[in-house]
Design a protein around this motif. Structure first.
Motif, PDB file in Angstrom:
ATOM      1  N   ALA A  39       0.826  -1.209   0.000  1.00  0.00           N
ATOM      2  CA  ALA A  39       0.000   0.000   0.000  1.00  0.00           C
ATOM      3  C   ALA A  39       0.860   1.259   0.000  1.00  0.00           C
ATOM      4  CB  ALA A  39      -0.923   0.012   1.215  1.00  0.00           C
ATOM      5  N   TYR A  40       2.161   1.098   0.201  1.00  0.00           N
ATOM      6  CA  TYR A  40       3.092   2.210   0.255  1.00  0.00           C
ATOM      7  C   TYR A  40       4.223   1.966  -0.735  1.00  0.00           C
ATOM      8  CZ  TYR A  40       0.748   2.961   4.721  1.00  0.00           C
ATOM      9  OH  TYR A  40      -0.200   3.154   5.692  1.00  0.00           O
ATOM     10  N   ALA A  41       4.791   3.026  -1.233  1.00  0.00           N
ATOM     11  CA  ALA A  41       6.051   2.880  -1.963  1.00  0.00           C
ATOM     12  C   ALA A  41       7.114   2.416  -0.976  1.00  0.00           C
ATOM     13  CB  ALA A  41       6.448   4.208  -2.595  1.00  0.00           C
ATOM     14  N   PRO A  42       8.152   1.731  -1.435  1.00  0.00           N
ATOM     15  CA  PRO A  42       9.146   1.241  -0.484  1.00  0.00           C
ATOM     16  C   PRO A  42       9.949   2.347   0.200  1.00  0.00           C
ATOM     17  CG  PRO A  42       9.804   0.748  -2.749  1.00  0.00           C
ATOM     18  CD  PRO A  42       8.395   1.242  -2.808  1.00  0.00           C
ATOM     19  N   PRO A  44       9.172   5.425   1.632  1.00  0.00           N
ATOM     20  CA  PRO A  44       8.729   5.882   2.966  1.00  0.00           C
ATOM     21  C   PRO A  44       8.822   4.800   4.027  1.00  0.00           C
ATOM     22  CG  PRO A  44       6.868   5.750   1.441  1.00  0.00           C
ATOM     23  CD  PRO A  44       8.106   5.624   0.629  1.00  0.00           C
ATOM     24  N   LEU A  45       8.674   3.551   3.643  1.00  0.00           N
ATOM     25  CA  LEU A  45       8.864   2.464   4.600  1.00  0.00           C
ATOM     26  C   LEU A  45      10.329   2.379   5.026  1.00  0.00           C
ATOM     27  CD1 LEU A  45       6.670  -0.262   2.863  1.00  0.00           C
ATOM     28  CD2 LEU A  45       6.048   1.111   4.851  1.00  0.00           C
ATOM     29  N   ARG A  46      11.239   2.529   4.066  1.00  0.00           N
ATOM     30  CA  ARG A  46      12.668   2.540   4.383  1.00  0.00           C
ATOM     31  C   ARG A  46      12.994   3.693   5.324  1.00  0.00           C
ATOM     32  NH1 ARG A  46      16.811  -0.769   4.647  1.00  0.00           N
ATOM     33  NH2 ARG A  46      16.843   0.215   6.697  1.00  0.00           N
ATOM     34  N   ALA A  47      12.389   4.866   5.066  1.00  0.00           N
ATOM     35  CA  ALA A  47      12.633   6.028   5.917  1.00  0.00           C
ATOM     36  C   ALA A  47      12.112   5.782   7.328  1.00  0.00           C
ATOM     37  CB  ALA A  47      11.976   7.262   5.312  1.00  0.00           C
ATOM     38  N   ALA A  48      10.942   5.154   7.454  1.00  0.00           N
ATOM     39  CA  ALA A  48      10.392   4.855   8.777  1.00  0.00           C
ATOM     40  C   ALA A  48      11.294   3.895   9.538  1.00  0.00           C
ATOM     41  CB  ALA A  48       8.982   4.280   8.645  1.00  0.00           C
ATOM     42  N   LEU A  49      11.843   2.895   8.841  1.00  0.00           N
ATOM     43  CA  LEU A  49      12.790   1.978   9.475  1.00  0.00           C
ATOM     44  C   LEU A  49      14.033   2.719   9.953  1.00  0.00           C
ATOM     45  CD1 LEU A  49      12.678  -0.946   6.883  1.00  0.00           C
ATOM     46  CD2 LEU A  49      11.940  -1.136   9.263  1.00  0.00           C
ATOM     47  N   ASP A  51      14.520   5.958  10.516  1.00  0.00           N
ATOM     48  CA  ASP A  51      14.251   6.942  11.561  1.00  0.00           C
ATOM     49  C   ASP A  51      14.107   6.279  12.924  1.00  0.00           C
ATOM     50  OD1 ASP A  51      14.318   8.901   9.650  1.00  0.00           O
ATOM     51  OD2 ASP A  51      12.134   9.156   9.532  1.00  0.00           O
ATOM     52  N   ALA A  52      13.554   5.067  12.953  1.00  0.00           N
ATOM     53  CA  ALA A  52      13.316   4.360  14.213  1.00  0.00           C
ATOM     54  C   ALA A  52      14.467   3.433  14.597  1.00  0.00           C
ATOM     55  CB  ALA A  52      12.018   3.559  14.119  1.00  0.00           C
ATOM     56  N   GLY A  53      15.447   3.267  13.710  1.00  0.00           N
ATOM     57  CA  GLY A  53      16.554   2.366  13.998  1.00  0.00           C
ATOM     58  C   GLY A  53      16.151   0.902  14.040  1.00  0.00           C
ATOM     59  N   LEU A  54      15.275   0.506  13.120  1.00  0.00           N
ATOM     60  CA  LEU A  54      14.718  -0.845  13.106  1.00  0.00           C
ATOM     61  C   LEU A  54      15.210  -1.640  11.903  1.00  0.00           C
ATOM     62  CD1 LEU A  54      11.021   0.082  13.938  1.00  0.00           C
ATOM     63  CD2 LEU A  54      12.559  -1.190  15.452  1.00  0.00           C
ATOM     64  N   GLU A  55      15.155  -2.970  12.033  1.00  0.00           N
ATOM     65  CA  GLU A  55      15.397  -3.873  10.915  1.00  0.00           C
ATOM     66  C   GLU A  55      14.075  -4.426  10.407  1.00  0.00           C
ATOM     67  OE1 GLU A  55      18.426  -6.909  11.287  1.00  0.00           O
ATOM     68  OE2 GLU A  55      19.270  -5.863  13.018  1.00  0.00           O
ATOM     69  N   GLN A  56      13.933  -4.482   9.098  1.00  0.00           N
ATOM     70  CA  GLN A  56      12.806  -5.184   8.487  1.00  0.00           C
ATOM     71  C   GLN A  56      13.180  -6.648   8.365  1.00  0.00           C
ATOM     72  OE1 GLN A  56       9.789  -3.587   7.139  1.00  0.00           O
ATOM     73  NE2 GLN A  56       9.138  -5.718   7.303  1.00  0.00           N
ATOM     74  N   VAL A  57      12.407  -7.543   9.008  1.00  0.00           N
ATOM     75  CA  VAL A  57      12.820  -8.940   9.071  1.00  0.00           C
ATOM     76  C   VAL A  57      11.954  -9.873   8.239  1.00  0.00           C
ATOM     77  CG1 VAL A  57      13.785  -8.528  11.362  1.00  0.00           C
ATOM     78  CG2 VAL A  57      11.508  -9.525  11.179  1.00  0.00           C
ATOM     79  N   LEU A  58      10.755  -9.420   7.842  1.00  0.00           N
ATOM     80  CA  LEU A  58       9.857 -10.308   7.103  1.00  0.00           C
ATOM     81  C   LEU A  58       8.662  -9.535   6.584  1.00  0.00           C
ATOM     82  CD1 LEU A  58       9.036 -13.372   6.446  1.00  0.00           C
ATOM     83  CD2 LEU A  58       7.666 -13.252   8.531  1.00  0.00           C
ATOM     84  N   PHE A  59       8.187  -9.918   5.395  1.00  0.00           N
ATOM     85  CA  PHE A  59       6.840  -9.565   4.930  1.00  0.00           C
ATOM     86  C   PHE A  59       6.424 -10.610   3.911  1.00  0.00           C
ATOM     87  CE2 PHE A  59       9.744  -7.043   2.272  1.00  0.00           C
ATOM     88  CZ  PHE A  59       9.328  -7.378   0.997  1.00  0.00           C
ATOM     89  N   ASN A  60       5.177 -10.569   3.496  1.00  0.00           N
ATOM     90  CA  ASN A  60       4.609 -11.566   2.592  1.00  0.00           C
ATOM     91  C   ASN A  60       4.621 -11.096   1.140  1.00  0.00           C
ATOM     92  OD1 ASN A  60       3.943 -13.119   4.836  1.00  0.00           O
ATOM     93  ND2 ASN A  60       1.850 -12.348   4.927  1.00  0.00           N
ATOM     94  N   ARG A  92      11.688  -6.698  -5.143  1.00  0.00           N
ATOM     95  CA  ARG A  92      11.987  -5.272  -5.317  1.00  0.00           C
ATOM     96  C   ARG A  92      11.851  -4.537  -3.984  1.00  0.00           C
ATOM     97  NH1 ARG A  92       9.287  -0.366  -6.580  1.00  0.00           N
ATOM     98  NH2 ARG A  92       7.231  -1.357  -6.505  1.00  0.00           N
ATOM     99  N   TYR A  93      10.786  -4.816  -3.255  1.00  0.00           N
ATOM    100  CA  TYR A  93      10.610  -4.206  -1.934  1.00  0.00           C
ATOM    101  C   TYR A  93      11.689  -4.691  -0.965  1.00  0.00           C
ATOM    102  CZ  TYR A  93       6.168  -1.725  -2.510  1.00  0.00           C
ATOM    103  OH  TYR A  93       5.198  -0.822  -2.869  1.00  0.00           O
ATOM    104  N   ALA A  94      11.985  -5.977  -1.008  1.00  0.00           N
ATOM    105  CA  ALA A  94      12.986  -6.520  -0.089  1.00  0.00           C
ATOM    106  C   ALA A  94      14.335  -5.851  -0.279  1.00  0.00           C
ATOM    107  CB  ALA A  94      13.105  -8.030  -0.279  1.00  0.00           C
ATOM    108  N   GLU A  95      14.677  -5.540  -1.516  1.00  0.00           N
ATOM    109  CA  GLU A  95      15.954  -4.883  -1.789  1.00  0.00           C
ATOM    110  C   GLU A  95      16.005  -3.497  -1.146  1.00  0.00           C
ATOM    111  OE1 GLU A  95      19.789  -4.444  -3.300  1.00  0.00           O
ATOM    112  OE2 GLU A  95      18.520  -6.230  -3.246  1.00  0.00           O
ATOM    113  N   VAL A  96      14.960  -2.717  -1.324  1.00  0.00           N
ATOM    114  CA  VAL A  96      14.932  -1.362  -0.756  1.00  0.00           C
ATOM    115  C   VAL A  96      14.900  -1.415   0.769  1.00  0.00           C
ATOM    116  CG1 VAL A  96      13.642   0.806  -0.640  1.00  0.00           C
ATOM    117  CG2 VAL A  96      13.823  -0.427  -2.815  1.00  0.00           C
ATOM    118  N   LEU A  97      14.142  -2.354   1.316  1.00  0.00           N
ATOM    119  CA  LEU A  97      13.939  -2.417   2.764  1.00  0.00           C
ATOM    120  C   LEU A  97      15.045  -3.186   3.478  1.00  0.00           C
ATOM    121  CD1 LEU A  97      10.094  -3.082   2.846  1.00  0.00           C
ATOM    122  CD2 LEU A  97      11.286  -0.904   3.066  1.00  0.00           C
TER     123      LEU A  97
END
Length: 264
Positions: A39-42, A44-49, A51-60, A92-97
């Motif tokens: 529902a989002y471009a990758p 802003p999700l990367r920016a949210a990660l 900014d919060a100092g988080l790792e993206q570990v999984l999505f479907n 494609r999303y996994a690469e950005v995130l």
């Protein structure tokens, strides 16, 4: 060391989605997962990660028409081209995130499924997963499969641990691995520690929730401290996704996780 990831599709619903990243970090999480990012471009999700100092570990992967009741397309005959497109999109999303793994939901059997239908789904599933694993290997990612209980998702094609292991063997790809959800396994089969021990070498990600209501993991019939202890004893170094629905506010229900670094 137990590493907990917040499932942002379920936790922190009191916040807008992009605000849940900061909320998770403030509560002591260092990783996040969720159902779908599409529902989002990758960016802003990367920016949210970041900014919060988080790792993206999984999505479907894209699941088909979720609003119409579809729950994945990996095993659906006739949808192979759509599945391949979904793999490309997810990677494609996994690469950005910077996400190391994606989950390919198997999908639902039709209401009138017979033995021939199940064989067709199995054949399609194996062929699709071979493609997904091959594409993911080119960019250093893993593809996961997950047995999901048929109480929450009636007619879900993959619901048993033995079936999942048979699929992994049939595909034969080192980067195709198991997403082991203790909540789903308890509902379908129980015997959680023995299941962990038998298939530990194939487990890439673990998820938790209380049984039977899918609330906090300190409520219900599963004793998670014993399971965490066994996971550590087996040498598990991956993430544990907190995929549960808070009974009240998210932070109010995090007392169970204080020993693991969470902050109610």
């Amino acid at each position: 060391m137990i590493r907990l990831a917040a499932n942002l599709s379920m936790l922190f619903p009191e916040h807008g989605f992009l605000d849940r990243f900061a909320a998770a970090a403030e509560a002591g999480f260092r990783g996040v997962e969720y159902l779908f990012p599409y529902a989002y471009a990758p960016e802003p999700l990367r920016a949210a990660l970041d900014d919060a100092g988080l790792e993206q570990v999984l999505f479907n992967l894209p699941p088909g028409d979720w609003e119409a009741g579809e729950r994945g397309i990996a095993s659906l005959p006739g949808r192979e081209a759509e599945f391949r497109d979904s793999v490309v999109e997810a990677l494609r999303y996994a690469e950005v995130l910077g996400c190391p793994r994606v989950h390919a939901m198997a999908g639902l059997l039709p209401p009138d499924a017979d033995a021939d239908t199940r064989v067709a789904h199995h054949t399609t599933y194996v062929e699709n997963l071979r493609f997904a694993a091959s594409e993911a290997a080119k960019v250093g990612r893993e593809v996961l499969i997950e047995p999901i209980n048929t109480r929450d998702m009636p007619r879900f094609f993959l619901s048993r641990q033995a079936h999942a292991l048979a699929v992994l063997e049939a595909v034969g790809a080192d980067n195709l691995r198991l997403q082991f959800d203790l909540y789903h396994c308890q509902i379908m089969e129980g015997d959680l520690i023995r299941h962990l021990e038998r298939q530990f070498a194939r487990v890439a990600h673990v998820q938790i929730a209380g049984v039977p209501e899918r609330h906090e993991p300190d409520v219900g019939e599963i004793h998670y401290p014993a399971l965490f202890e066994r996971l550590e004893g087996l040498g598990y170094r991956g993430w544990i996704g907190c995929e549960y629905r808070p009974a009240a506010g998210t932070r109010e229900g995090l007392g169970w996780g204080q020993v693991y670094g969470l902050k109610p």
